[in-house]
Design a protein around this motif. Structure first.
Motif, PDB file in Angstrom:
ATOM      1  N   ASN A   2       0.799  -1.214   0.000  1.00 55.86           N
ATOM      2  CA  ASN A   2       0.000   0.000   0.000  1.00 55.86           C
ATOM      3  C   ASN A   2       0.834   1.267   0.000  1.00 55.86           C
ATOM      4  O   ASN A   2       2.066   1.247   0.054  1.00 55.86           O
ATOM      5  N   THR A  33      10.489   2.398 -15.422  1.00 50.86           N
ATOM      6  CA  THR A  33       9.993   1.258 -14.644  1.00 50.86           C
ATOM      7  C   THR A  33       9.909   1.613 -13.168  1.00 50.86           C
ATOM      8  O   THR A  33       8.922   1.300 -12.492  1.00 50.86           O
ATOM      9  N   LYS A  35       9.638   4.646 -11.917  1.00 49.73           N
ATOM     10  CA  LYS A  35       8.564   5.629 -11.755  1.00 49.73           C
ATOM     11  C   LYS A  35       7.196   4.956 -11.748  1.00 49.73           C
ATOM     12  O   LYS A  35       6.310   5.340 -10.980  1.00 49.73           O
ATOM     13  N   ARG A  36       7.035   3.941 -12.605  1.00 47.78           N
ATOM     14  CA  ARG A  36       5.752   3.242 -12.666  1.00 47.78           C
ATOM     15  C   ARG A  36       5.468   2.518 -11.359  1.00 47.78           C
ATOM     16  O   ARG A  36       4.350   2.544 -10.847  1.00 47.78           O
ATOM     17  N   ILE A  37       6.494   1.866 -10.804  1.00 51.23           N
ATOM     18  CA  ILE A  37       6.320   1.143  -9.535  1.00 51.23           C
ATOM     19  C   ILE A  37       5.886   2.105  -8.439  1.00 51.23           C
ATOM     20  O   ILE A  37       4.954   1.826  -7.673  1.00 51.23           O
ATOM     21  N   HIS A  39       4.511   5.049  -8.842  1.00 47.59           N
ATOM     22  CA  HIS A  39       3.210   5.646  -9.166  1.00 47.59           C
ATOM     23  C   HIS A  39       2.072   4.697  -8.798  1.00 47.59           C
ATOM     24  O   HIS A  39       1.061   5.111  -8.211  1.00 47.59           O
ATOM     25  N   GLU A  40       2.249   3.421  -9.137  1.00 46.34           N
ATOM     26  CA  GLU A  40       1.207   2.428  -8.842  1.00 46.34           C
ATOM     27  C   GLU A  40       1.207   2.024  -7.374  1.00 46.34           C
ATOM     28  O   GLU A  40       0.198   1.508  -6.869  1.00 46.34           O
ATOM     29  N   LYS A  41       2.343   2.233  -6.695  1.00 42.41           N
ATOM     30  CA  LYS A  41       2.476   1.908  -5.268  1.00 42.41           C
ATOM     31  C   LYS A  41       2.077   0.458  -4.982  1.00 42.41           C
ATOM     32  O   LYS A  41       1.351   0.160  -4.037  1.00 42.41           O
ATOM     33  N   ASN A  42       2.567  -0.423  -5.830  1.00 39.72           N
ATOM     34  CA  ASN A  42       2.205  -1.834  -5.682  1.00 39.72           C
ATOM     35  C   ASN A  42       3.263  -2.697  -6.354  1.00 39.72           C
ATOM     36  O   ASN A  42       3.624  -2.462  -7.513  1.00 39.72           O
ATOM     37  N   CYS A  43       3.792  -3.653  -5.628  1.00 41.53           N
ATOM     38  CA  CYS A  43       4.755  -4.592  -6.208  1.00 41.53           C
ATOM     39  C   CYS A  43       4.869  -5.799  -5.291  1.00 41.53           C
ATOM     40  O   CYS A  43       4.394  -5.782  -4.155  1.00 41.53           O
TER      41      CYS A  43
END
Length: 266
Positions: A2, A33, A35-37, A39-43
């Motif tokens: 989260n 990549t 930045k996307r992680i 931005h999505e705040k999920n991995c």
């Protein structure tokens, strides 16, 4: 994962001066990549561990600091401030405790004995500011950060500590301190812009220090002080210019009109 974890990670990167590009290079992935992680705040957990390793921080420390953002300031009761004003050393012990120094760290810094440290802690407990634990452990009973009343009974002590710090900084410029002092004439709008930028920098310094205090062992921390004053220069108060020593009658006669000009009518 989260949002709070990634907000804590962002603070970590900011504190360490690591950009998304640098983080991507350490991880072997592209900047987009990363930045996307964020931005999505999920991995996945293994990716999160990889990010922490690349950032040079333990995942446990990130999890422990993610809900510890700086909160609103708190105040000390006026009666307590009055009692502290009469005991400067006790005030300074409490200030250091509020800055996350351990009692052992205060002892090392000030060269105190265990007996002195215990007695100071016991006095603070009697004031309701801390709770003594086993040995020389202490729990603050006042939430930080603390906003002191600079117009109250503690004002002389705060003036003294800031004057002492400025004097120390001036004599340690080449090794341990930075001191900048100048006067310039500018528009009030320009001065307001400078003031806002200084306050933003101070807020950033507080945020980075807050992060460090929750992610770094005490022996890896060093106390730093920020003293900033900015305002319309009260020249007559800080740089008074009295009559010339040979102008004996300066206070007994009106000012002479400028040469070549008639005196103004009464």
């Amino acid at each position: 994962m989260n949002g709070p974890i990634f907000e804590a990670l962002k603070r970590t990167l900011k504190a360490k001066g690591v950009t998304y590009r640098e983080l991507g290079e350490r991880m072997g992935v592209s900047e987009p990549t990363v930045k996307r992680i964020f931005h999505e705040k999920n991995c996945k957990l293994d990716r999160l561990v990889e990010i922490c390793a690349a950032a040079g921080v333990e995942l446990e420390n990130v999890l422990g600091s993610m809900n510890r953002g700086p909160g609103p300031v708190n105040h000390i009761a006026p009666g307590i401030e009055r009692r502290l004003a009469g005991r400067p050393a006790l005030l300074f012990v409490f200030v250091m405790l509020s800055e996350k120094f351990t009692p052992q760290g205060i002892m090392r810094s000030q060269g105190l004995s265990e007996a002195s440290m215990f007695l100071y802690l016991r006095d603070l407990e009697e004031l309701g500011l801390i709770e003594l634990g086993r040995g020389l452990s202490a729990k603050l009973l006042v939430e930080t950060p603390i906003q002191w009343n600079f117009e109250g009974p503690l004002r002389p002590l705060f003036e003294m500590t800031n004057k002492n710090f400025i004097g120390w900084a001036i004599t340690h410029l080449e090794r341990e301190a930075t001191f900048v002092s100048f006067s310039r004439r500018m528009r009030p709008e320009t001065a307001e812009m400078v003031r806002r930028e200084a306050e933003e920098l101070a807020d950033r310094a507080k945020l980075l220090a807050h992060h460090d205090q929750h992610t770094t062992p005490e022996d890896g921390l060093v106390g730093y002080k920020w003293t900033f004053a900015f305002g319309a220069t009260p020249f007559e108060a800080i740089m008074p210019i009295g009559p010339h020593p040979r102008d004996a009658g300066a206070f007994d006669r009106p000012a002479a009109p400028a040469k070549g000009r008639r005196p103004l009518p009464a």
